[in-house]
Write a protein that holds these residues in place. Sequence first.
Motif, PDB file in Angstrom:
ATOM      1  N   LEU A 270       0.823  -1.205   0.000  1.00  0.00           N
ATOM      2  CA  LEU A 270       0.000   0.000   0.000  1.00  0.00           C
ATOM      3  C   LEU A 270       0.862   1.261   0.000  1.00  0.00           C
ATOM      4  N   ARG A 271       1.959   1.243   0.766  1.00  0.00           N
ATOM      5  CA  ARG A 271       2.860   2.392   0.766  1.00  0.00           C
ATOM      6  C   ARG A 271       3.520   2.571  -0.603  1.00  0.00           C
ATOM      7  N   ALA A 272       3.873   1.449  -1.241  1.00  0.00           N
ATOM      8  CA  ALA A 272       4.506   1.523  -2.559  1.00  0.00           C
ATOM      9  C   ALA A 272       3.541   2.071  -3.598  1.00  0.00           C
ATOM     10  N   VAL A 273       2.284   1.657  -3.524  1.00  0.00           N
ATOM     11  CA  VAL A 273       1.263   2.165  -4.447  1.00  0.00           C
ATOM     12  C   VAL A 273       1.054   3.655  -4.232  1.00  0.00           C
ATOM     13  N   LYS A 274       1.086   4.091  -2.961  1.00  0.00           N
ATOM     14  CA  LYS A 274       0.919   5.513  -2.654  1.00  0.00           C
ATOM     15  C   LYS A 274       2.055   6.332  -3.260  1.00  0.00           C
ATOM     16  N   LYS A 275       3.275   5.808  -3.221  1.00  0.00           N
ATOM     17  CA  LYS A 275       4.409   6.509  -3.816  1.00  0.00           C
ATOM     18  C   LYS A 275       4.240   6.652  -5.331  1.00  0.00           C
ATOM     19  N   ILE A 276       3.761   5.586  -5.958  1.00  0.00           N
ATOM     20  CA  ILE A 276       3.517   5.659  -7.405  1.00  0.00           C
ATOM     21  C   ILE A 276       2.448   6.707  -7.689  1.00  0.00           C
ATOM     22  N   GLY A 277       1.393   6.717  -6.898  1.00  0.00           N
ATOM     23  CA  GLY A 277       0.336   7.709  -7.090  1.00  0.00           C
ATOM     24  C   GLY A 277       0.824   9.126  -6.914  1.00  0.00           C
TER      25      GLY A 277
END
Length: 319
Positions: A270-277
Amino acid sequence: MDHHENAPTSVDALAAAEDFVQAAEELTTPYLGAIWEKDLPNRRKLASIVCIKRQLEAIRSAILLAKNDLGHMGVVFLRPACEEAMWLSYLHRIGEEDANRLLASMTTLDVTRSIIAQQQYAGKRGMKSLGFPANIAKNAGDGKRFAEAELQEFGRNLGWPKDDSDNCIAPPPVAWIAQQCNMGKLYDFLYSATSRSVHFSAGEISRRGWAYLDEEGEEHEMDFLPGVYHRYRTDFSLYWCCTLLVETLVSAYPALAPEEIDDVVEQRMLRAVKKIGAIGVVPIIVPAEFNIPQMRQRIEETIARAREVRRRAREEGEL
Protein backbone atom coordinates in the motif's frame (compact mmCIF):
# COMPACT_ATOMS: atom_id res chain seq x y z
CA MET A 1 21.95 19.34 -26.80
CA ASP A 2 23.83 16.72 -24.77
CA HIS A 3 21.08 14.41 -23.62
CA HIS A 4 23.22 12.94 -20.84
CA GLU A 5 23.49 16.39 -19.24
CA ASN A 6 20.06 17.81 -20.03
CA ALA A 7 17.84 14.74 -19.80
CA PRO A 8 18.44 13.08 -16.42
CA THR A 9 16.28 10.19 -15.29
CA SER A 10 13.51 11.20 -12.92
CA VAL A 11 14.86 10.10 -9.52
CA ASP A 12 11.41 10.34 -7.88
CA ALA A 13 9.73 8.03 -10.39
CA LEU A 14 12.68 5.64 -10.44
CA ALA A 15 12.84 5.30 -6.66
CA ALA A 16 9.07 4.81 -6.46
CA ALA A 17 9.16 2.13 -9.17
CA GLU A 18 11.97 0.24 -7.41
CA ASP A 19 10.03 0.22 -4.12
CA PHE A 20 6.88 -0.82 -5.95
CA VAL A 21 8.33 -3.80 -7.82
CA GLN A 22 9.99 -5.14 -4.67
CA ALA A 23 6.72 -4.89 -2.73
CA ALA A 24 4.74 -6.43 -5.62
CA GLU A 25 7.11 -9.38 -5.86
CA GLU A 26 6.91 -9.97 -2.12
CA LEU A 27 3.11 -9.82 -2.32
CA THR A 28 2.65 -12.12 -5.33
CA THR A 29 5.48 -14.68 -5.14
CA PRO A 30 3.61 -17.05 -2.77
CA TYR A 31 0.75 -17.34 -5.29
CA LEU A 32 2.71 -17.70 -8.54
CA GLY A 33 3.47 -21.40 -8.27
CA ALA A 34 2.14 -24.65 -9.76
CA ILE A 35 -1.41 -24.51 -11.07
CA TRP A 36 -2.19 -27.96 -12.50
CA GLU A 37 -5.47 -29.26 -11.14
CA LYS A 38 -6.60 -32.85 -11.78
CA ASP A 39 -5.96 -33.72 -15.45
CA LEU A 40 -6.39 -30.25 -16.96
CA PRO A 41 -4.75 -26.90 -16.29
CA ASN A 42 -6.77 -23.98 -15.03
CA ARG A 43 -5.99 -21.77 -18.01
CA ARG A 44 -7.44 -18.61 -16.50
CA LYS A 45 -5.18 -19.06 -13.48
CA LEU A 46 -2.24 -19.77 -15.79
CA ALA A 47 -2.98 -16.59 -17.75
CA SER A 48 -3.14 -14.58 -14.52
CA ILE A 49 0.22 -15.90 -13.30
CA VAL A 50 2.00 -15.41 -16.61
CA CYS A 51 0.67 -11.86 -17.05
CA ILE A 52 1.75 -10.87 -13.54
CA LYS A 53 5.19 -12.39 -14.03
CA ARG A 54 5.58 -10.71 -17.42
CA GLN A 55 4.62 -7.31 -16.04
CA LEU A 56 7.00 -7.65 -13.09
CA GLU A 57 9.73 -8.36 -15.64
CA ALA A 58 8.59 -5.34 -17.67
CA ILE A 59 8.91 -3.05 -14.64
CA ARG A 60 12.36 -4.43 -13.88
CA SER A 61 13.32 -3.82 -17.52
CA ALA A 62 11.92 -0.27 -17.47
CA ILE A 63 13.97 0.46 -14.34
CA LEU A 64 17.15 -0.83 -16.00
CA LEU A 65 16.44 1.29 -19.07
CA ALA A 66 15.88 4.37 -16.90
CA LYS A 67 19.17 3.82 -15.07
CA ASN A 68 20.94 3.70 -18.43
CA ASP A 69 19.43 6.89 -19.91
CA LEU A 70 17.00 4.86 -22.02
CA GLY A 71 13.90 5.23 -19.86
CA HIS A 72 11.85 6.64 -22.76
CA MET A 73 11.98 3.20 -24.43
CA GLY A 74 10.00 1.67 -21.56
CA VAL A 75 6.82 2.84 -23.28
CA VAL A 76 6.91 -0.33 -25.41
CA PHE A 77 5.92 -2.38 -22.33
CA LEU A 78 2.67 -0.49 -21.78
CA ARG A 79 0.53 -1.68 -24.67
CA PRO A 80 0.73 -5.42 -23.83
CA ALA A 81 0.29 -4.71 -20.11
CA CYS A 82 -2.80 -2.63 -20.83
CA GLU A 83 -4.27 -5.39 -22.98
CA GLU A 84 -3.50 -8.04 -20.36
CA ALA A 85 -5.28 -6.08 -17.61
CA MET A 86 -8.38 -5.72 -19.81
CA TRP A 87 -8.46 -9.33 -20.98
CA LEU A 88 -8.00 -10.74 -17.49
CA SER A 89 -10.83 -8.57 -16.24
CA TYR A 90 -13.05 -9.88 -19.04
CA LEU A 91 -12.08 -13.52 -18.40
CA HIS A 92 -13.17 -13.17 -14.79
CA ARG A 93 -16.49 -11.65 -15.84
CA ILE A 94 -17.49 -14.61 -18.01
CA GLY A 95 -16.79 -17.29 -15.40
CA GLU A 96 -14.08 -19.91 -14.97
CA GLU A 97 -15.46 -22.67 -17.21
CA ASP A 98 -16.11 -20.39 -20.18
CA ALA A 99 -12.79 -18.61 -19.63
CA ASN A 100 -10.83 -21.87 -19.66
CA ARG A 101 -12.55 -23.13 -22.80
CA LEU A 102 -12.12 -19.78 -24.52
CA LEU A 103 -8.42 -19.67 -23.69
CA ALA A 104 -7.99 -23.22 -25.01
CA SER A 105 -9.57 -22.25 -28.35
CA MET A 106 -7.51 -19.05 -28.58
CA THR A 107 -4.35 -21.03 -27.81
CA THR A 108 -5.11 -23.51 -30.58
CA LEU A 109 -5.71 -20.69 -33.04
CA ASP A 110 -2.46 -18.92 -32.12
CA VAL A 111 -0.35 -22.10 -32.33
CA THR A 112 -1.79 -23.33 -35.62
CA ARG A 113 -1.39 -19.91 -37.23
CA SER A 114 2.28 -19.93 -36.21
CA ILE A 115 2.86 -23.40 -37.66
CA ILE A 116 1.18 -22.51 -40.95
CA ALA A 117 3.04 -19.21 -41.24
CA GLN A 118 6.37 -20.89 -40.52
CA GLN A 119 5.83 -23.56 -43.17
CA GLN A 120 4.82 -20.93 -45.70
CA TYR A 121 8.11 -19.14 -45.02
CA ALA A 122 10.49 -22.06 -44.48
CA GLY A 123 8.88 -24.62 -46.78
CA LYS A 124 8.41 -28.35 -46.14
CA ARG A 125 12.15 -29.02 -46.15
CA GLY A 126 12.75 -26.25 -43.67
CA MET A 127 10.08 -27.61 -41.36
CA LYS A 128 11.52 -31.11 -41.66
CA SER A 129 14.99 -29.82 -40.79
CA LEU A 130 13.52 -28.30 -37.63
CA GLY A 131 12.11 -31.69 -36.62
CA PHE A 132 8.44 -31.21 -37.52
CA PRO A 133 6.55 -34.21 -38.99
CA ALA A 134 5.66 -34.07 -42.70
CA ASN A 135 1.93 -33.60 -42.12
CA ILE A 136 2.22 -30.86 -39.49
CA ALA A 137 0.81 -28.09 -41.70
CA LYS A 138 -2.24 -30.17 -42.72
CA ASN A 139 -2.99 -31.01 -39.09
CA ALA A 140 -2.49 -27.36 -38.16
CA GLY A 141 -4.95 -26.31 -40.86
CA ASP A 142 -7.57 -28.70 -39.46
CA GLY A 143 -6.91 -27.44 -35.95
CA LYS A 144 -7.17 -23.83 -37.07
CA ARG A 145 -10.58 -24.38 -38.69
CA PHE A 146 -11.83 -26.20 -35.59
CA ALA A 147 -10.66 -23.36 -33.30
CA GLU A 148 -12.25 -20.74 -35.56
CA ALA A 149 -15.59 -22.60 -35.42
CA GLU A 150 -15.38 -22.81 -31.63
CA LEU A 151 -14.65 -19.10 -31.36
CA GLN A 152 -17.66 -18.30 -33.53
CA GLU A 153 -19.79 -20.27 -31.09
CA PHE A 154 -18.28 -18.36 -28.18
CA GLY A 155 -18.96 -15.12 -30.01
CA ARG A 156 -22.64 -15.92 -30.49
CA ASN A 157 -23.07 -17.00 -26.87
CA LEU A 158 -21.15 -14.05 -25.40
CA GLY A 159 -22.49 -11.35 -27.70
CA TRP A 160 -19.26 -10.44 -29.47
CA PRO A 161 -19.44 -7.77 -32.20
CA LYS A 162 -19.94 -8.89 -35.79
CA ASP A 163 -18.37 -7.98 -39.13
CA ASP A 164 -20.13 -7.04 -42.38
CA SER A 165 -20.68 -10.74 -43.16
CA ASP A 166 -22.56 -11.25 -39.90
CA ASN A 167 -19.70 -13.34 -38.48
CA CYS A 168 -18.45 -12.68 -34.99
CA ILE A 169 -15.12 -10.88 -34.77
CA ALA A 170 -13.17 -13.57 -32.99
CA PRO A 171 -11.44 -12.88 -30.72
CA PRO A 172 -13.22 -9.56 -30.17
CA PRO A 173 -11.36 -6.23 -30.49
CA VAL A 174 -9.58 -4.91 -27.40
CA ALA A 175 -11.72 -1.75 -27.61
CA TRP A 176 -14.83 -3.90 -27.12
CA ILE A 177 -13.20 -5.84 -24.27
CA ALA A 178 -12.35 -2.55 -22.58
CA GLN A 179 -15.94 -1.34 -22.82
CA GLN A 180 -17.23 -4.55 -21.23
CA CYS A 181 -14.87 -4.03 -18.28
CA ASN A 182 -15.50 -0.30 -17.74
CA MET A 183 -12.02 0.47 -19.02
CA GLY A 184 -13.03 2.52 -22.05
CA LYS A 185 -11.33 5.71 -20.88
CA LEU A 186 -8.10 3.85 -20.12
CA TYR A 187 -8.22 2.30 -23.59
CA ASP A 188 -8.74 5.66 -25.29
CA PHE A 189 -6.02 7.36 -23.27
CA LEU A 190 -3.33 4.69 -23.08
CA TYR A 191 -3.85 1.68 -25.34
CA SER A 192 -4.49 3.58 -28.56
CA ALA A 193 -1.78 6.16 -27.88
CA THR A 194 0.93 3.64 -27.05
CA SER A 195 0.41 1.95 -30.42
CA ARG A 196 2.58 4.73 -31.83
CA SER A 197 5.50 3.34 -29.83
CA VAL A 198 5.25 -0.17 -31.28
CA HIS A 199 4.20 0.59 -34.88
CA PHE A 200 5.46 2.82 -37.64
CA SER A 201 4.19 6.31 -36.82
CA ALA A 202 4.92 9.56 -38.61
CA GLY A 203 3.87 11.45 -35.49
CA GLU A 204 6.28 9.50 -33.29
CA ILE A 205 9.10 10.07 -35.77
CA SER A 206 8.44 13.81 -35.75
CA ARG A 207 8.46 13.94 -31.95
CA ARG A 208 11.92 12.38 -31.85
CA GLY A 209 13.51 15.02 -34.12
CA TRP A 210 13.34 18.62 -32.90
CA ALA A 211 14.70 21.82 -34.46
CA TYR A 212 15.32 25.04 -32.52
CA LEU A 213 15.61 28.72 -33.40
CA ASP A 214 17.80 31.13 -31.45
CA GLU A 215 16.85 34.70 -30.54
CA GLU A 216 17.94 35.92 -33.98
CA GLY A 217 15.77 33.31 -35.68
CA GLU A 218 18.71 31.19 -36.82
CA GLU A 219 18.22 27.43 -36.92
CA HIS A 220 20.33 25.14 -34.77
CA GLU A 221 21.36 21.53 -35.38
CA MET A 222 18.42 19.16 -35.00
CA ASP A 223 18.15 17.36 -31.66
CA PHE A 224 17.03 13.75 -31.82
CA LEU A 225 16.43 13.19 -28.11
CA PRO A 226 15.44 16.41 -26.34
CA GLY A 227 15.64 16.57 -22.58
CA VAL A 228 11.96 17.23 -21.98
CA TYR A 229 10.95 14.28 -24.18
CA HIS A 230 13.35 11.97 -22.39
CA ARG A 231 12.32 13.08 -18.89
CA TYR A 232 8.57 12.82 -19.12
CA ARG A 233 8.62 9.66 -21.26
CA THR A 234 10.74 7.99 -18.57
CA ASP A 235 8.28 9.06 -15.88
CA PHE A 236 5.38 8.03 -18.12
CA SER A 237 6.81 4.54 -18.62
CA LEU A 238 7.59 3.90 -14.95
CA TYR A 239 4.29 5.31 -13.69
CA TRP A 240 2.11 3.35 -16.09
CA CYS A 241 4.06 0.08 -15.87
CA CYS A 242 3.37 0.07 -12.12
CA THR A 243 -0.20 1.35 -12.40
CA LEU A 244 -1.13 -1.29 -15.00
CA LEU A 245 0.24 -4.04 -12.77
CA VAL A 246 -2.13 -2.81 -10.05
CA GLU A 247 -5.01 -3.06 -12.55
CA THR A 248 -3.85 -6.56 -13.51
CA LEU A 249 -3.59 -7.68 -9.89
CA VAL A 250 -7.12 -6.46 -9.23
CA SER A 251 -8.34 -8.54 -12.18
CA ALA A 252 -6.18 -11.61 -11.54
CA TYR A 253 -6.15 -12.02 -7.77
CA PRO A 254 -9.49 -13.87 -7.54
CA ALA A 255 -8.02 -16.62 -9.74
CA LEU A 256 -4.96 -16.92 -7.52
CA ALA A 257 -7.17 -17.42 -4.45
CA PRO A 258 -4.77 -16.12 -1.79
CA GLU A 259 -5.82 -17.50 1.58
CA GLU A 260 -4.41 -14.67 3.67
CA ILE A 261 -2.01 -11.80 3.03
CA ASP A 262 0.53 -10.94 5.70
CA ASP A 263 -0.26 -7.54 7.23
CA VAL A 264 3.33 -6.33 6.93
CA VAL A 265 3.48 -7.27 3.24
CA GLU A 266 0.10 -5.70 2.57
CA GLN A 267 1.08 -2.42 4.26
CA ARG A 268 4.35 -2.29 2.33
CA MET A 269 2.45 -2.75 -0.92
CA LEU A 270 0.00 0.00 0.00
CA ARG A 271 2.86 2.39 0.77
CA ALA A 272 4.51 1.52 -2.56
CA VAL A 273 1.26 2.17 -4.45
CA LYS A 274 0.92 5.51 -2.65
CA LYS A 275 4.41 6.51 -3.82
CA ILE A 276 3.52 5.66 -7.41
CA GLY A 277 0.34 7.71 -7.09
CA ALA A 278 2.35 10.66 -5.78
CA ILE A 279 4.14 10.86 -9.13
CA GLY A 280 0.85 12.03 -10.60
CA VAL A 281 -0.72 10.91 -13.86
CA VAL A 282 1.99 11.60 -16.43
CA PRO A 283 0.58 12.98 -19.72
CA ILE A 284 1.12 11.46 -23.15
CA ILE A 285 2.14 14.80 -24.62
CA VAL A 286 3.26 18.08 -23.04
CA PRO A 287 3.16 21.69 -24.29
CA ALA A 288 6.94 21.98 -24.19
CA GLU A 289 7.09 19.62 -27.18
CA PHE A 290 5.62 22.35 -29.34
CA ASN A 291 8.36 24.87 -28.53
CA ILE A 292 5.84 27.38 -27.22
CA PRO A 293 7.98 29.64 -24.99
CA GLN A 294 5.31 30.60 -22.47
CA MET A 295 4.09 27.00 -22.24
CA ARG A 296 7.64 25.73 -21.80
CA GLN A 297 8.10 28.13 -18.87
CA ARG A 298 4.78 27.12 -17.31
CA ILE A 299 5.54 23.40 -17.43
CA GLU A 300 9.01 23.92 -15.98
CA GLU A 301 7.45 25.91 -13.11
CA THR A 302 4.83 23.18 -12.61
CA ILE A 303 7.49 20.48 -12.44
CA ALA A 304 9.50 22.54 -9.96
CA ARG A 305 6.42 23.02 -7.74
CA ALA A 306 5.57 19.31 -7.87
CA ARG A 307 9.11 18.37 -6.86
CA GLU A 308 8.98 20.81 -3.95
CA VAL A 309 5.67 19.30 -2.76
CA ARG A 310 7.15 15.80 -2.90
CA ARG A 311 10.31 16.94 -1.08
CA ARG A 312 8.27 18.44 1.76
CA ALA A 313 6.07 15.34 1.94
CA ARG A 314 9.14 13.13 2.27
CA GLU A 315 10.56 15.33 5.02
CA GLU A 316 7.27 15.17 6.91
CA GLY A 317 7.12 11.39 6.50
CA GLU A 318 4.00 11.34 4.34
CA LEU A 319 5.72 9.47 1.50
